[in-house]
Design an enzyme around this catalytic site. Sequence first.
Site, short mmCIF file in Angstrom:
data_model
loop_
_atom_site.label_atom_id
_atom_site.label_comp_id
_atom_site.label_asym_id
_atom_site.label_seq_id
_atom_site.Cartn_x
_atom_site.Cartn_y
_atom_site.Cartn_z
N LYS A 151 -2.59 42.19 -91.86
CA LYS A 151 -1.73 42.11 -93.06
C LYS A 151 -2.49 41.44 -94.22
O LYS A 151 -3.04 40.34 -94.05
CB LYS A 151 -0.48 41.28 -92.75
N SER A 199 10.75 35.96 -98.31
CA SER A 199 9.38 35.93 -98.84
C SER A 199 9.09 37.22 -99.60
O SER A 199 8.46 37.19 -100.67
CB SER A 199 8.39 35.74 -97.67
N ARG A 255 19.99 34.81 -91.38
CA ARG A 255 20.62 34.93 -92.71
C ARG A 255 21.75 35.95 -92.69
O ARG A 255 22.75 35.82 -93.35
CB ARG A 255 19.59 35.35 -93.77
N HIS A 313 13.25 28.47 -95.48
CA HIS A 313 12.47 27.97 -94.34
C HIS A 313 12.63 26.44 -94.26
O HIS A 313 12.88 25.88 -93.18
CB HIS A 313 10.98 28.34 -94.53
#
Lengths: 150, 150, 150, 150, 150, 150
Positions: D42, D129, D91, D18
């Site tokens: 979440k 993450s 990515r 990030h």
Amino acid sequence: MSKIAIFPGSFDPFTKGHEDIVRRSLPLFDKVIIAIGNNAQKNRYFEIDYIIPKIESCFEKTDNVEVKVFKGLTAEFAKESGAQFLIRGLRNTTDFEYENSISQANKYLWKDLETVFMITSPHLAYISSSLIRDIHKYDGDVSGFLPYKI
Amino acid sequence: MSKIAIFPGSFDPFTKGHEDIVRRSLPLFDKVIIAIGNNAQKNRYFEIDYIIPKIESCFEKTDNVEVKVFKGLTAEFAKESGAQFLIRGLRNTTDFEYENSISQANKYLWKDLETVFMITSPHLAYISSSLIRDIHKYDGDVSGFLPYKI
Amino acid sequence: MSKIAIFPGSFDPFTKGHEDIVRRSLPLFDKVIIAIGNNAQKNRYFEIDYIIPKIESCFEKTDNVEVKVFKGLTAEFAKESGAQFLIRGLRNTTDFEYENSISQANKYLWKDLETVFMITSPHLAYISSSLIRDIHKYDGDVSGFLPYKI
Amino acid sequence: MSKIAIFPGSFDPFTKGHEDIVRRSLPLFDKVIIAIGNNAQKNRYFEIDYIIPKIESCFEKTDNVEVKVFKGLTAEFAKESGAQFLIRGLRNTTDFEYENSISQANKYLWKDLETVFMITSPHLAYISSSLIRDIHKYDGDVSGFLPYKI
Amino acid sequence: MSKIAIFPGSFDPFTKGHEDIVRRSLPLFDKVIIAIGNNAQKNRYFEIDYIIPKIESCFEKTDNVEVKVFKGLTAEFAKESGAQFLIRGLRNTTDFEYENSISQANKYLWKDLETVFMITSPHLAYISSSLIRDIHKYDGDVSGFLPYKI
Amino acid sequence: MSKIAIFPGSFDPFTKGHEDIVRRSLPLFDKVIIAIGNNAQKNRYFEIDYIIPKIESCFEKTDNVEVKVFKGLTAEFAKESGAQFLIRGLRNTTDFEYENSISQANKYLWKDLETVFMITSPHLAYISSSLIRDIHKYDGDVSGFLPYKI
């Protein structure tokens, strides 16, 4: 022998992308059954009883489309419905890899079942039921994604 | 120094695709440890105590295969087991992107650990543990996917 | 029986990415043969006689690496060389799809030949021989891509 | 009119990947808002109040970076923040397919919002993450993935 | 109105993978035209006059398959042949991305033309005409790839 | 310091997809240079002298767009032009893998050069210069792909 195809999914909700595939596949088949899988383990966002009439409203003027609900394996429901074909949309490579496995599993479960694919129209290819649920949860406008009013 | 590889996974269940990779990797290594990750957070569909003898039954006549259970990080279990290699199967591009990240993370955790890949035989490449669980849940026949009876 | 692998390619030129795969595969095999395919139809950018000593210079202190030139089918050269394994690097999904087909074709041509893959180290994964040729053609500095001076 | 971009995510946690995207995008914009989506459904692994100062610590010497928390739709938060741009990292191909859909959905929700992408630096591209949470859960060393101490 | 599909390609040569798609699509259509594109710019490896009888020999006992040669645009040949459908096989994600563009271009050239896809059977998915030509050039055995003798 | 980006390509021809990326990137930069690579080895289909005025005609009313021709390496042309940014469109995963390598090679050649990506608008994502050349060669109508008349 009439050519019957099922278009299976959870349709939570049924989107313009789904409608695109059903309409474009109609010339291929004598009947297309939109088959809503009623998977007890999954908590639906839009109840099945709410979605069925919405989907039916899209095809009021189309006589060779039916909407049915089923439990269990898609391949078995196809066999019970006399459907030798399964119609599916492909939006991108992630869909392709997933559908590649599922179509072979269905072929393993019933060797006469042929999965036929169409590539979703590009302007609809980004639409998914999960995206709609996420936007709807935060009061976003999802009307552009749905072929009916909610 | 003997060449030991671990073949890690949750194996819920152990499939013909897994067996394909283990058997084809045996000529490369002196020993292959099938390492079942016992991840407390995940509710298993097939209990570990049920799966271990099933996997062992596949390799009864193969002396350089062991079945072990581990908790925690795969890289650490590899180090504890004296295994410099990790063997993994690749079925499609979705697997590739996932395994690319995991193999680099394992290399970060233990720089001497080398991940070696084989591409799953094409007729087995559509099989996944999650697919088997879905079919089994609805009483579908999964015998064709498993190298043992359940 | 000693474990021999061939690492086939046109190596026009041999890059740091190629070197990465050869070095990381050495602990797996008793011998690795870097096999330069001499494909008459293709005009090479770096002549084979120029490249062979360059590759050999990289492995002067490594006794289980050989450099050979071959014509014809890779699978046949492997069989002639007593190599049961073929080692290949994977940089991205485009490589994966290409290598998936090639490894199955090699298995068709010689069923005992097993292709073993490693994922190229991320900082080298963008390097390709064609990229180097393009940059070199316009007098760009390619030294960072090659494990030897040109 | 000043060029403002938001860099949205759950940042559970904020990684070196990030940070790579934020720093490389700074020359493009007058201000970059790191926007932490506070999604009530979440359960976070790292609490938001824990993460905010950590992220801020990375950019102490950078005056055109702000850290904010928002609820609801990213597109609406961008509009409220006067940000015509959304910056995202890519990515691999799995990211690409996901981001392709999300960027079109954001364009649907606010037609003036343009999503600008950068490809994550290769040595950081395997970091996610979820990978960090998995390793951290088993007391693995995640310090190499984070631009701050935890 | 009878349902006609064309199955276009250069078929240099026509492979077991091509045959797989033609046979599996026959139940969908009243007629399938195997349409060999005669592209003047490309030097064929197997001449068209050599390939036509080979393809026809595969479908001697199948009355709703025709073999034709065409020049120019596939969409125009479909229109001239009264074919509203185009049938194509998909082997992997590289195929998917290519076919996605081609099917949209064909739709642009003739809006009534619908491209229908089937996923090639996994044991045939690695076969391509270019692979066969490469192996055949070096006297490799290609008989396993072809539904006829050469 | 003004923000200059180059939009490099062979533009044989310049398509609506290219135009889409240039227009959408303009708010990010003070100037965008459409940089036509004049690669001597490649026989162009549309001559450079024919294409330059066509591209210029698209941006007559846009003062921060220039059209230039260059030879050699894109990174060097960017440096000479004072452009710290390179803008590129992404249509699908095949583009992504190619651009991933190219952007890292450009970063290697000039570390200050940042490649910024935008995803091509979905209704234009199937368009490519090679597709247009193929259709044009067979007198197909390519007008829908080009932002100018030919």
